[in-house]
Design a protein around this motif. Sequence first.
Motif, short mmCIF file in Angstrom:
data_model
loop_
_atom_site.label_atom_id
_atom_site.label_comp_id
_atom_site.label_asym_id
_atom_site.label_seq_id
_atom_site.Cartn_x
_atom_site.Cartn_y
_atom_site.Cartn_z
N GLN A 176 18.39 -34.48 8.76
CA GLN A 176 19.61 -35.12 9.24
C GLN A 176 20.86 -34.28 9.00
O GLN A 176 21.89 -34.53 9.61
N VAL A 177 20.75 -33.30 8.11
CA VAL A 177 21.96 -32.64 7.67
C VAL A 177 22.65 -31.86 8.79
O VAL A 177 23.88 -31.88 8.91
N HIS A 178 21.89 -31.18 9.66
CA HIS A 178 22.52 -30.41 10.73
C HIS A 178 23.11 -31.32 11.79
O HIS A 178 24.16 -31.02 12.37
N GLN A 179 22.44 -32.43 12.05
CA GLN A 179 23.00 -33.40 12.99
C GLN A 179 24.32 -33.95 12.44
O GLN A 179 25.31 -34.09 13.19
N ALA A 180 24.33 -34.26 11.17
CA ALA A 180 25.56 -34.77 10.55
C ALA A 180 26.66 -33.71 10.57
O ALA A 180 27.83 -34.02 10.80
N LEU A 181 26.26 -32.45 10.35
CA LEU A 181 27.25 -31.37 10.37
C LEU A 181 27.84 -31.20 11.77
O LEU A 181 29.03 -30.92 11.92
N ASP A 182 27.02 -31.37 12.81
CA ASP A 182 27.53 -31.32 14.18
C ASP A 182 28.61 -32.37 14.41
O ASP A 182 29.65 -32.10 15.02
N GLU A 183 28.34 -33.58 13.90
CA GLU A 183 29.30 -34.67 14.07
C GLU A 183 30.58 -34.40 13.27
O GLU A 183 31.70 -34.65 13.75
N MET A 184 30.42 -33.89 12.05
CA MET A 184 31.58 -33.56 11.24
C MET A 184 32.41 -32.45 11.89
O MET A 184 33.64 -32.47 11.87
N GLU A 185 31.70 -31.46 12.47
CA GLU A 185 32.39 -30.37 13.13
C GLU A 185 33.22 -30.89 14.30
O GLU A 185 34.40 -30.54 14.45
N GLU A 186 32.63 -31.74 15.10
CA GLU A 186 33.34 -32.28 16.25
C GLU A 186 34.58 -33.07 15.82
O GLU A 186 35.65 -32.94 16.40
N ASP A 187 34.42 -33.86 14.76
CA ASP A 187 35.54 -34.67 14.28
C ASP A 187 36.66 -33.79 13.72
O ASP A 187 37.84 -33.97 14.03
N MET A 188 36.29 -32.80 12.89
CA MET A 188 37.30 -31.94 12.28
C MET A 188 38.02 -31.09 13.32
O MET A 188 39.25 -30.94 13.28
N LEU A 189 37.26 -30.54 14.25
CA LEU A 189 37.88 -29.69 15.26
C LEU A 189 38.76 -30.49 16.21
O LEU A 189 39.77 -29.99 16.70
N HIS A 190 38.38 -31.74 16.45
CA HIS A 190 39.23 -32.61 17.27
C HIS A 190 40.58 -32.84 16.59
O HIS A 190 41.63 -32.83 17.24
N GLU A 191 40.54 -33.03 15.27
CA GLU A 191 41.78 -33.29 14.54
C GLU A 191 42.71 -32.08 14.52
O GLU A 191 43.91 -32.23 14.31
N THR A 192 42.17 -30.88 14.70
CA THR A 192 42.99 -29.67 14.61
C THR A 192 43.30 -29.05 15.97
O THR A 192 43.83 -27.95 16.05
N GLN A 193 43.01 -29.78 17.06
CA GLN A 193 43.19 -29.23 18.40
C GLN A 193 44.63 -28.81 18.67
O GLN A 193 44.88 -27.84 19.38
N THR A 194 45.59 -29.56 18.13
CA THR A 194 46.98 -29.27 18.44
C THR A 194 47.58 -28.17 17.58
O THR A 194 48.73 -27.79 17.76
N ASP A 195 46.83 -27.65 16.64
CA ASP A 195 47.32 -26.58 15.77
C ASP A 195 46.29 -25.45 15.76
O ASP A 195 45.29 -25.51 15.06
N PRO A 196 46.51 -24.41 16.56
CA PRO A 196 45.53 -23.32 16.66
C PRO A 196 45.18 -22.68 15.33
O PRO A 196 44.04 -22.29 15.11
N GLU A 197 46.16 -22.57 14.42
CA GLU A 197 45.87 -21.97 13.12
C GLU A 197 44.83 -22.78 12.35
O GLU A 197 43.84 -22.25 11.85
N LEU A 198 45.09 -24.08 12.25
CA LEU A 198 44.15 -24.95 11.53
C LEU A 198 42.79 -24.96 12.21
O LEU A 198 41.76 -25.01 11.54
N HIS A 199 42.80 -24.92 13.52
CA HIS A 199 41.55 -24.93 14.27
C HIS A 199 40.72 -23.68 13.96
O HIS A 199 39.50 -23.76 13.79
N GLN A 200 41.39 -22.56 13.88
CA GLN A 200 40.70 -21.31 13.57
C GLN A 200 40.09 -21.35 12.16
O GLN A 200 38.94 -20.97 11.96
N VAL A 201 40.87 -21.84 11.19
CA VAL A 201 40.36 -21.96 9.83
C VAL A 201 39.18 -22.93 9.79
O VAL A 201 38.16 -22.68 9.12
N ALA A 202 39.31 -24.06 10.51
CA ALA A 202 38.25 -25.06 10.53
C ALA A 202 36.95 -24.49 11.09
O ALA A 202 35.86 -24.77 10.56
N GLN A 203 37.04 -23.69 12.14
CA GLN A 203 35.85 -23.08 12.72
C GLN A 203 35.14 -22.19 11.70
O GLN A 203 33.91 -22.23 11.57
N HIS A 204 35.90 -21.41 10.98
CA HIS A 204 35.29 -20.53 9.98
C HIS A 204 34.67 -21.34 8.85
O HIS A 204 33.60 -20.98 8.32
N GLY A 205 35.31 -22.44 8.48
CA GLY A 205 34.74 -23.30 7.44
C GLY A 205 33.43 -23.93 7.87
O GLY A 205 32.47 -23.98 7.10
#
Length: 513
Positions: A176-205
Amino acid sequence: KMQVYLVLFAVVPLLAIKHCCKKKIVNGVEYTLLKVSDGDLHLGLKCLDNCVYRGPDSPNTICFPPGNYEQNCLEASNHFEAFQSEAKSVSSDTEALYLAKTKEYSMKQFTSLEDKLAWIKKDIENMTGQPFLTPSRKSYLEMVPASKRDKFRTLDSKFDKIIEMIIDLYIDDHLQVHQALDEMEEDMLHETQTDPELHQVAQHGVYAARLGLNLLKTDEEKKNAVDNMILAVLDSKDSKPYLGYRNKQTRADMNGFMNGVVGGATQGCMATIAAGCAEGAAVGALTGLATGTVGLATEAISGGCFSTTSQVETLAGFKTLQEVSIGDFIRTSSGGLETHFTEFIGWLDRQESTPVKMLQVWTSQNLSPLTLTGSHIVFTPTSTKYADELLPGDSLLHWNGTSMQEQQVTQILPTLEFGFWAPLTMDGTLLVDGYLSSCYASFPHQLSEIAMKPVKTLPSILLDNEESQHKDGVRGVVTIIKKVGELLGARKEKKISCGHIPIVASFVDKSEF
Protein backbone atom coordinates in the motif's frame (compact mmCIF):
# COMPACT_ATOMS: atom_id res chain seq x y z
CA LYS A 1 10.36 48.98 -25.90
CA MET A 2 11.43 46.85 -22.94
CA GLN A 3 10.70 48.35 -19.55
CA VAL A 4 11.64 47.21 -16.07
CA TYR A 5 8.54 47.10 -13.86
CA LEU A 6 9.64 48.36 -10.46
CA VAL A 7 7.01 46.77 -8.22
CA LEU A 8 9.62 45.14 -5.97
CA PHE A 9 8.37 41.60 -5.41
CA ALA A 10 10.10 38.55 -3.95
CA VAL A 11 13.64 39.26 -2.81
CA VAL A 12 15.20 36.25 -4.58
CA PRO A 13 15.80 35.04 -8.16
CA LEU A 14 12.78 32.75 -8.36
CA LEU A 15 12.42 31.22 -11.80
CA ALA A 16 14.87 29.87 -14.33
CA ILE A 17 14.27 30.55 -18.02
CA LYS A 18 11.96 27.58 -18.62
CA HIS A 19 9.95 28.22 -15.45
CA CYS A 20 7.89 31.25 -16.49
CA CYS A 21 4.23 31.31 -15.48
CA LYS A 22 1.88 31.84 -18.42
CA LYS A 23 -0.25 34.17 -16.29
CA LYS A 24 0.42 35.70 -12.90
CA ILE A 25 -0.72 38.47 -10.60
CA VAL A 26 1.79 40.94 -9.15
CA ASN A 27 0.56 43.65 -6.77
CA GLY A 28 -3.04 43.01 -7.84
CA VAL A 29 -2.37 43.32 -11.59
CA GLU A 30 -2.59 40.37 -13.98
CA TYR A 31 0.23 39.86 -16.49
CA THR A 32 0.49 37.48 -19.45
CA LEU A 33 3.71 35.81 -20.61
CA LEU A 34 4.72 37.18 -24.00
CA LYS A 35 8.02 35.40 -24.56
CA VAL A 36 11.18 34.07 -22.95
CA SER A 37 14.07 36.29 -23.90
CA ASP A 38 17.29 34.84 -25.31
CA GLY A 39 19.35 37.56 -23.65
CA ASP A 40 20.51 37.99 -20.08
CA LEU A 41 17.87 40.32 -18.68
CA HIS A 42 19.04 39.64 -15.13
CA LEU A 43 22.39 41.22 -16.05
CA GLY A 44 21.36 44.08 -18.30
CA LEU A 45 18.12 45.13 -16.62
CA LYS A 46 18.54 43.45 -13.21
CA CYS A 47 15.47 41.25 -13.76
CA LEU A 48 14.94 38.05 -11.84
CA ASP A 49 14.73 35.95 -14.98
CA ASN A 50 14.23 36.07 -18.74
CA CYS A 51 10.42 35.97 -18.55
CA VAL A 52 8.91 38.84 -20.56
CA TYR A 53 5.32 39.87 -19.77
CA ARG A 54 2.66 42.28 -21.03
CA GLY A 55 0.16 43.94 -18.74
CA PRO A 56 -3.50 44.73 -19.45
CA ASP A 57 -4.20 47.47 -21.99
CA SER A 58 -0.52 48.20 -22.48
CA PRO A 59 1.73 47.74 -25.52
CA ASN A 60 4.86 47.74 -23.37
CA THR A 61 6.73 44.58 -22.40
CA ILE A 62 8.11 44.21 -18.90
CA CYS A 63 10.25 42.00 -16.69
CA PHE A 64 10.39 41.95 -12.90
CA PRO A 65 13.34 42.86 -10.66
CA PRO A 66 13.76 41.82 -7.02
CA GLY A 67 11.39 43.45 -4.53
CA ASN A 68 8.82 42.97 -1.80
CA TYR A 69 5.61 41.98 -3.60
CA GLU A 70 4.97 38.26 -3.96
CA GLN A 71 3.70 36.79 -7.18
CA ASN A 72 0.75 34.47 -7.66
CA CYS A 73 1.13 32.10 -10.61
CA LEU A 74 -2.35 31.65 -12.13
CA GLU A 75 -1.49 29.40 -15.04
CA ALA A 76 1.55 27.16 -14.92
CA SER A 77 3.90 26.63 -17.79
CA ASN A 78 5.34 23.24 -18.66
CA HIS A 79 8.01 23.78 -16.02
CA PHE A 80 6.17 21.44 -13.63
CA GLU A 81 6.95 18.54 -15.95
CA ALA A 82 10.53 19.77 -16.07
CA PHE A 83 10.67 19.79 -12.25
CA GLN A 84 9.39 16.22 -12.12
CA SER A 85 11.88 15.05 -14.74
CA GLU A 86 14.72 16.80 -12.88
CA ALA A 87 13.75 15.28 -9.51
CA LYS A 88 13.35 11.81 -11.02
CA SER A 89 16.78 12.03 -12.64
CA VAL A 90 18.46 13.19 -9.42
CA SER A 91 16.83 10.34 -7.49
CA SER A 92 17.83 7.73 -10.06
CA ASP A 93 21.43 8.94 -10.27
CA THR A 94 21.74 9.07 -6.48
CA GLU A 95 20.46 5.51 -6.12
CA ALA A 96 22.91 4.26 -8.74
CA LEU A 97 25.79 6.02 -6.96
CA TYR A 98 24.72 4.56 -3.59
CA LEU A 99 24.74 1.02 -4.99
CA ALA A 100 28.08 1.57 -6.73
CA LYS A 101 29.63 2.90 -3.52
CA THR A 102 28.34 -0.15 -1.63
CA LYS A 103 30.41 -2.38 -3.91
CA GLU A 104 33.43 -0.10 -3.65
CA TYR A 105 33.33 0.08 0.16
CA SER A 106 32.88 -3.69 0.49
CA MET A 107 36.18 -4.21 -1.32
CA LYS A 108 38.14 -1.66 0.73
CA GLN A 109 39.95 -3.28 3.64
CA PHE A 110 41.46 -1.38 6.56
CA THR A 111 43.18 -2.45 9.75
CA SER A 112 40.55 -0.81 11.95
CA LEU A 113 36.92 0.20 11.61
CA GLU A 114 37.81 3.74 12.67
CA ASP A 115 40.33 4.03 9.81
CA LYS A 116 37.76 2.79 7.31
CA LEU A 117 35.11 5.21 8.53
CA ALA A 118 37.60 8.09 8.32
CA TRP A 119 38.36 7.11 4.71
CA ILE A 120 34.64 6.88 3.83
CA LYS A 121 34.06 10.29 5.43
CA LYS A 122 36.78 11.82 3.27
CA ASP A 123 35.48 10.07 0.15
CA ILE A 124 31.98 11.45 0.65
CA GLU A 125 33.31 14.95 1.33
CA ASN A 126 35.29 14.78 -1.93
CA MET A 127 32.17 13.71 -3.84
CA THR A 128 29.82 16.31 -2.41
CA GLY A 129 32.24 19.16 -1.78
CA GLN A 130 30.57 19.54 1.63
CA PRO A 131 31.57 18.67 5.22
CA PHE A 132 30.32 15.27 6.35
CA LEU A 133 27.54 16.55 8.59
CA THR A 134 23.91 15.58 9.05
CA PRO A 135 21.80 18.12 7.10
CA SER A 136 20.61 20.82 9.51
CA ARG A 137 17.25 22.45 8.88
CA LYS A 138 18.32 25.59 10.68
CA SER A 139 21.46 26.08 8.58
CA TYR A 140 19.61 25.48 5.31
CA LEU A 141 16.74 27.79 6.22
CA GLU A 142 19.21 30.54 7.03
CA MET A 143 20.31 30.38 3.38
CA VAL A 144 16.74 30.89 2.17
CA PRO A 145 15.56 34.53 1.86
CA ALA A 146 13.56 35.59 4.92
CA SER A 147 10.46 36.24 2.80
CA LYS A 148 10.33 32.54 1.87
CA ARG A 149 11.32 30.82 5.11
CA ASP A 150 7.83 30.38 6.55
CA LYS A 151 6.60 28.69 3.36
CA PHE A 152 9.58 26.38 3.22
CA ARG A 153 9.26 25.60 6.93
CA THR A 154 5.61 24.66 6.40
CA LEU A 155 6.55 22.39 3.50
CA ASP A 156 9.27 20.81 5.63
CA SER A 157 6.73 20.04 8.37
CA LYS A 158 4.39 18.43 5.83
CA PHE A 159 7.17 16.10 4.76
CA ASP A 160 7.71 15.11 8.39
CA LYS A 161 4.08 13.99 8.58
CA ILE A 162 4.30 12.22 5.24
CA ILE A 163 7.39 10.29 6.36
CA GLU A 164 5.56 9.17 9.51
CA MET A 165 2.63 7.93 7.41
CA ILE A 166 4.92 6.20 4.93
CA ILE A 167 6.75 4.30 7.68
CA ASP A 168 3.48 3.27 9.34
CA LEU A 169 2.23 1.87 6.04
CA TYR A 170 5.61 0.29 5.21
CA ILE A 171 5.62 -1.63 8.48
CA ASP A 172 2.00 -2.78 8.14
CA ASP A 173 1.62 -3.30 4.40
CA HIS A 174 4.44 -2.85 1.88
CA LEU A 175 2.05 -3.01 -1.08
CA GLN A 176 0.00 0.00 0.00
CA VAL A 177 2.87 2.34 0.62
CA HIS A 178 3.54 3.36 -3.02
CA GLN A 179 -0.15 3.86 -3.69
CA ALA A 180 -0.36 6.06 -0.62
CA LEU A 181 2.75 7.95 -1.72
CA ASP A 182 1.13 8.61 -5.12
CA GLU A 183 -1.87 10.14 -3.36
CA MET A 184 0.32 12.18 -1.03
CA GLU A 185 2.36 13.40 -4.00
CA GLU A 186 -0.75 14.53 -5.86
CA ASP A 187 -2.07 16.35 -2.80
CA MET A 188 1.22 18.08 -1.98
CA LEU A 189 1.94 19.10 -5.55
CA HIS A 190 -1.59 20.45 -5.93
CA GLU A 191 -1.05 22.66 -2.88
CA THR A 192 2.15 24.12 -4.36
CA GLN A 193 0.89 24.72 -7.92
CA THR A 194 0.77 28.49 -7.48
CA ASP A 195 4.35 28.73 -6.22
CA PRO A 196 6.92 27.28 -8.63
CA GLU A 197 9.68 27.34 -6.00
CA LEU A 198 7.72 25.28 -3.51
CA HIS A 199 6.59 22.97 -6.27
CA GLN A 200 10.17 22.30 -7.31
CA VAL A 201 11.22 21.55 -3.72
CA ALA A 202 8.16 19.31 -3.26
CA GLN A 203 9.03 17.28 -6.37
CA HIS A 204 12.53 16.62 -5.08
CA GLY A 205 11.15 15.64 -1.68
CA VAL A 206 8.67 13.18 -3.18
CA TYR A 207 11.26 11.46 -5.35
CA ALA A 208 13.74 11.39 -2.46
CA ALA A 209 11.04 9.55 -0.47
CA ARG A 210 10.70 7.06 -3.34
CA LEU A 211 14.48 6.66 -3.33
CA GLY A 212 14.52 5.92 0.38
CA LEU A 213 11.77 3.32 0.03
CA ASN A 214 13.59 1.63 -2.85
CA LEU A 215 16.71 1.29 -0.71
CA LEU A 216 14.70 -0.15 2.18
CA LYS A 217 12.96 -2.74 -0.01
CA THR A 218 14.03 -6.25 1.00
CA ASP A 219 15.17 -8.98 -1.37
CA GLU A 220 14.67 -12.76 -1.18
CA GLU A 221 17.32 -12.97 1.54
CA LYS A 222 15.39 -10.42 3.63
CA LYS A 223 18.13 -7.83 3.15
CA ASN A 224 17.90 -4.39 1.59
CA ALA A 225 20.36 -1.94 0.07
CA VAL A 226 20.85 -0.22 3.42
CA ASP A 227 21.76 -3.53 5.08
CA ASN A 228 24.29 -4.18 2.31
CA MET A 229 25.84 -0.73 2.73
CA ILE A 230 26.09 -1.18 6.51
CA LEU A 231 27.90 -4.49 6.02
CA ALA A 232 30.22 -2.84 3.50
CA VAL A 233 30.99 -0.01 5.93
CA LEU A 234 31.64 -2.37 8.84
CA ASP A 235 33.78 -4.82 6.89
CA SER A 236 37.28 -4.16 8.22
CA LYS A 237 39.82 -6.45 9.82
CA ASP A 238 38.85 -5.57 13.40
CA SER A 239 35.07 -5.40 12.92
CA LYS A 240 34.03 -9.00 12.26
CA PRO A 241 32.03 -9.12 15.53
CA TYR A 242 29.93 -6.24 14.25
CA LEU A 243 28.81 -7.88 11.01
CA GLY A 244 25.76 -9.50 12.58
CA TYR A 245 25.00 -6.52 14.78
CA ARG A 246 22.01 -5.32 12.76
CA ASN A 247 19.98 -7.07 10.11
CA LYS A 248 16.70 -5.19 10.47
CA GLN A 249 15.94 -1.52 10.83
CA THR A 250 13.71 -0.46 13.69
CA ARG A 251 11.00 2.10 13.17
CA ALA A 252 13.29 4.78 14.64
CA ASP A 253 16.07 3.75 12.25
CA MET A 254 13.73 3.98 9.27
CA ASN A 255 12.43 7.36 10.41
CA GLY A 256 15.96 8.73 10.75
CA PHE A 257 17.04 7.29 7.42
CA MET A 258 14.01 8.67 5.54
CA ASN A 259 14.34 12.05 7.24
CA GLY A 260 17.98 12.12 6.15
CA VAL A 261 17.40 11.51 2.46
CA VAL A 262 14.18 13.55 2.14
CA GLY A 263 15.42 16.35 4.37
CA GLY A 264 18.75 16.43 2.57
CA ALA A 265 17.11 16.66 -0.86
CA THR A 266 14.54 19.30 0.04
CA GLN A 267 16.88 21.41 2.12
CA GLY A 268 19.63 21.19 -0.50
CA CYS A 269 17.11 22.31 -3.11
CA MET A 270 15.93 25.18 -0.90
CA ALA A 271 19.44 26.45 -0.35
CA THR A 272 20.41 26.51 -4.04
CA ILE A 273 17.09 27.18 -5.76
CA ALA A 274 18.15 30.56 -7.09
CA ALA A 275 20.85 28.85 -9.16
CA GLY A 276 18.76 25.78 -10.03
CA CYS A 277 18.24 23.27 -7.28
CA ALA A 278 19.18 19.97 -8.97
CA GLU A 279 22.80 20.06 -7.73
CA GLY A 280 21.79 21.08 -4.21
CA ALA A 281 19.13 18.36 -4.05
CA ALA A 282 21.60 15.73 -5.26
CA VAL A 283 24.28 16.73 -2.74
CA GLY A 284 21.71 16.96 0.04
CA ALA A 285 20.18 13.55 -0.72
CA LEU A 286 23.59 11.89 -0.93
CA THR A 287 24.73 13.51 2.32
CA GLY A 288 21.51 12.42 4.03
CA LEU A 289 21.96 8.86 2.77
CA ALA A 290 25.59 8.76 3.86
CA THR A 291 25.11 10.13 7.36
CA GLY A 292 21.99 8.00 7.88
CA THR A 293 23.65 4.76 6.79
CA VAL A 294 26.98 5.31 8.53
CA GLY A 295 25.02 6.39 11.59
CA LEU A 296 23.28 3.00 11.68
CA ALA A 297 26.62 1.26 11.24
CA THR A 298 28.26 3.15 14.09
CA GLU A 299 25.69 1.94 16.58
CA ALA A 300 28.21 -0.87 17.02
CA ILE A 301 30.68 1.64 18.47
CA SER A 302 30.27 2.40 22.16
CA GLY A 303 30.93 5.67 23.92
CA GLY A 304 29.75 9.20 23.47
CA CYS A 305 28.38 12.21 25.24
CA PHE A 306 28.25 15.66 23.62
CA SER A 307 29.31 16.53 20.09
CA THR A 308 32.49 18.32 19.04
CA THR A 309 30.47 21.39 18.03
CA SER A 310 28.59 21.63 21.36
CA GLN A 311 29.18 24.97 23.08
CA VAL A 312 29.44 26.04 26.71
CA GLU A 313 29.84 29.46 28.30
CA THR A 314 32.96 30.02 30.40
CA LEU A 315 34.18 33.05 32.34
CA ALA A 316 36.37 33.77 29.29
CA GLY A 317 33.44 33.57 26.85
CA PHE A 318 31.85 30.85 24.74
CA LYS A 319 33.91 27.78 23.82
CA THR A 320 33.28 24.51 22.04
CA LEU A 321 33.74 21.59 24.41
CA GLN A 322 36.97 20.53 22.73
CA GLU A 323 38.42 23.96 23.60
CA VAL A 324 37.68 23.64 27.32
CA SER A 325 40.64 22.99 29.62
CA ILE A 326 41.22 22.36 33.31
CA GLY A 327 40.70 25.54 35.30
CA ASP A 328 37.85 26.82 33.14
CA PHE A 329 34.59 27.66 34.88
CA ILE A 330 31.42 26.68 32.97
CA ARG A 331 27.95 28.16 33.41
CA THR A 332 25.37 25.84 34.98
CA SER A 333 22.18 26.03 37.03
CA SER A 334 20.83 24.44 40.21
CA GLY A 335 17.34 24.25 38.76
CA GLY A 336 16.02 27.72 39.60
CA LEU A 337 15.90 30.84 37.46
CA GLU A 338 19.50 31.78 38.24
CA THR A 339 22.80 30.37 37.01
CA HIS A 340 26.36 30.23 38.30
CA PHE A 341 29.76 28.97 37.16
CA THR A 342 31.21 25.59 38.12
CA GLU A 343 34.80 24.37 37.71
CA PHE A 344 35.71 21.95 34.90
CA ILE A 345 38.01 19.29 36.41
CA GLY A 346 38.64 16.85 33.54
CA TRP A 347 37.19 14.36 31.08
CA LEU A 348 35.29 11.20 31.90
CA ASP A 349 35.88 10.19 28.28
CA ARG A 350 36.83 11.95 25.04
CA GLN A 351 37.53 11.07 21.41
CA GLU A 352 38.51 13.71 18.88
CA SER A 353 37.41 11.86 15.73
CA THR A 354 35.63 8.60 16.53
CA PRO A 355 32.27 8.42 14.72
CA VAL A 356 29.26 8.04 16.99
CA LYS A 357 25.51 8.11 16.53
CA MET A 358 23.84 10.95 18.43
CA LEU A 359 20.47 12.66 18.71
CA GLN A 360 19.58 16.21 17.75
CA VAL A 361 16.93 17.45 20.18
CA TRP A 362 15.06 20.37 18.61
CA THR A 363 12.94 22.70 20.69
CA SER A 364 10.54 25.59 20.18
CA GLN A 365 11.54 29.10 19.09
CA ASN A 366 13.90 27.69 16.44
CA LEU A 367 16.82 27.35 18.85
CA SER A 368 19.92 25.39 17.89
CA PRO A 369 19.50 21.71 18.82
CA LEU A 370 21.08 19.93 21.74
CA THR A 371 23.29 17.19 20.23
CA LEU A 372 24.18 14.25 22.45
CA THR A 373 24.12 10.47 22.70
CA GLY A 374 20.85 8.74 23.58
CA SER A 375 22.13 7.45 26.93
CA HIS A 376 23.04 10.91 28.20
CA ILE A 377 20.99 12.54 30.96
CA VAL A 378 19.19 15.87 30.56
CA PHE A 379 17.01 17.85 32.95
CA THR A 380 13.31 18.48 32.56
CA PRO A 381 11.44 20.89 34.89
CA THR A 382 10.54 18.01 37.24
CA SER A 383 13.06 15.20 36.74
CA THR A 384 15.93 13.82 34.70
CA LYS A 385 15.62 11.75 31.54
CA TYR A 386 17.89 9.85 29.22
CA ALA A 387 17.94 11.67 25.89
CA ASP A 388 16.46 8.72 23.99
CA GLU A 389 13.46 8.73 26.33
CA LEU A 390 12.50 12.29 25.38
CA LEU A 391 9.34 12.74 23.33
CA PRO A 392 7.90 15.72 21.45
CA GLY A 393 5.97 17.75 23.99
CA ASP A 394 8.50 17.19 26.80
CA SER A 395 10.24 20.27 28.17
CA LEU A 396 13.91 21.02 28.75
CA LEU A 397 15.47 23.79 30.85
CA HIS A 398 17.25 26.40 28.72
CA TRP A 399 19.28 29.51 29.54
CA ASN A 400 18.19 32.44 27.33
CA GLY A 401 20.96 34.77 28.45
CA THR A 402 19.05 36.32 31.32
CA SER A 403 17.11 33.50 33.00
CA MET A 404 16.27 29.81 32.79
CA GLN A 405 13.16 28.99 30.73
CA GLU A 406 11.29 25.87 29.71
CA GLN A 407 11.59 24.93 26.05
CA GLN A 408 9.26 22.35 24.54
CA VAL A 409 10.80 19.52 22.52
CA THR A 410 9.44 19.60 18.97
CA GLN A 411 11.49 16.94 17.21
CA ILE A 412 14.25 14.39 17.86
CA LEU A 413 16.40 13.29 14.94
CA PRO A 414 19.37 10.90 14.72
CA THR A 415 22.65 12.36 13.56
CA LEU A 416 26.20 11.18 12.98
CA GLU A 417 29.01 13.05 14.69
CA PHE A 418 32.77 12.61 14.53
CA GLY A 419 34.21 12.99 18.00
CA PHE A 420 32.58 13.13 21.44
CA TRP A 421 33.33 14.81 24.75
CA ALA A 422 32.26 13.83 28.27
CA PRO A 423 33.22 16.64 30.68
CA LEU A 424 33.03 16.53 34.47
CA THR A 425 32.36 19.65 36.53
CA MET A 426 32.33 20.09 40.30
CA ASP A 427 28.54 20.47 40.18
CA GLY A 428 28.05 17.43 37.95
CA THR A 429 26.00 19.63 35.62
CA LEU A 430 26.57 22.24 32.90
CA LEU A 431 24.69 24.25 30.29
CA VAL A 432 25.41 22.81 26.83
CA ASP A 433 24.17 24.98 23.98
CA GLY A 434 22.08 26.60 26.71
CA TYR A 435 20.38 23.36 27.85
CA LEU A 436 20.83 22.15 31.41
CA SER A 437 22.52 18.76 31.18
CA SER A 438 24.10 16.20 33.46
CA CYS A 439 27.76 15.28 33.15
CA TYR A 440 26.71 11.62 33.25
CA ALA A 441 25.34 9.00 30.89
CA SER A 442 24.10 5.40 31.22
CA PHE A 443 23.69 5.60 35.01
CA PRO A 444 21.25 7.67 37.14
CA HIS A 445 22.45 11.20 37.84
CA GLN A 446 22.23 11.09 41.64
CA LEU A 447 23.96 7.70 41.87
CA SER A 448 26.71 8.98 39.57
CA GLU A 449 27.16 12.06 41.75
CA ILE A 450 27.73 9.84 44.81
CA ALA A 451 30.17 7.64 42.92
CA MET A 452 32.16 10.66 41.70
CA LYS A 453 32.67 12.30 45.11
CA PRO A 454 36.15 10.77 45.62
CA VAL A 455 37.12 11.81 42.08
CA LYS A 456 36.01 15.39 42.75
CA THR A 457 38.10 15.43 45.90
CA LEU A 458 41.31 14.44 44.08
CA PRO A 459 40.64 15.19 40.39
CA SER A 460 44.26 15.78 39.35
CA ILE A 461 45.21 12.34 40.72
CA LEU A 462 42.14 10.26 39.92
CA LEU A 463 40.92 11.91 36.71
CA ASP A 464 42.98 14.38 34.69
CA ASN A 465 45.97 16.68 34.98
CA GLU A 466 47.41 19.30 32.65
CA GLU A 467 49.00 16.62 30.47
CA SER A 468 46.38 13.86 30.44
CA GLN A 469 43.48 16.21 29.62
CA HIS A 470 44.67 16.33 26.02
CA LYS A 471 44.62 12.53 25.55
CA ASP A 472 41.72 10.52 24.11
CA GLY A 473 40.08 7.62 25.87
CA VAL A 474 37.89 6.72 28.82
CA ARG A 475 39.61 7.43 32.14
CA GLY A 476 40.63 4.43 34.24
CA VAL A 477 38.66 5.44 37.33
CA VAL A 478 35.54 5.81 35.19
CA THR A 479 35.92 2.25 33.88
CA ILE A 480 36.15 0.93 37.43
CA ILE A 481 33.11 2.90 38.63
CA LYS A 482 31.07 1.71 35.64
CA LYS A 483 31.94 -1.92 36.39
CA VAL A 484 30.71 -1.50 39.95
CA GLY A 485 27.54 0.17 38.69
CA GLU A 486 26.89 -2.71 36.30
CA LEU A 487 27.30 -5.24 39.11
CA LEU A 488 24.69 -3.28 41.07
CA GLY A 489 22.32 -3.41 38.07
CA ALA A 490 22.19 0.37 37.78
CA ARG A 491 23.27 0.72 34.14
CA LYS A 492 20.72 1.90 31.60
CA GLU A 493 19.64 -1.02 29.49
CA LYS A 494 20.01 -0.73 25.73
CA LYS A 495 17.06 -0.59 23.43
CA ILE A 496 16.97 -3.82 21.49
CA SER A 497 15.60 -4.40 18.00
CA CYS A 498 12.97 -7.11 17.70
CA GLY A 499 11.79 -7.19 14.12
CA HIS A 500 10.72 -3.65 13.39
CA ILE A 501 9.52 -2.85 16.91
CA PRO A 502 12.05 -1.38 19.39
CA ILE A 503 11.71 -2.71 22.94
CA VAL A 504 12.13 -0.03 25.59
CA ALA A 505 13.56 -1.47 28.77
CA SER A 506 12.55 -0.26 32.21
CA PHE A 507 15.10 1.90 33.97
CA VAL A 508 16.03 2.92 37.46
CA ASP A 509 13.93 5.88 38.60
CA LYS A 510 15.60 9.18 37.69
CA SER A 511 13.54 11.81 39.50
CA GLU A 512 16.42 13.04 41.63
CA PHE A 513 16.59 16.65 40.45
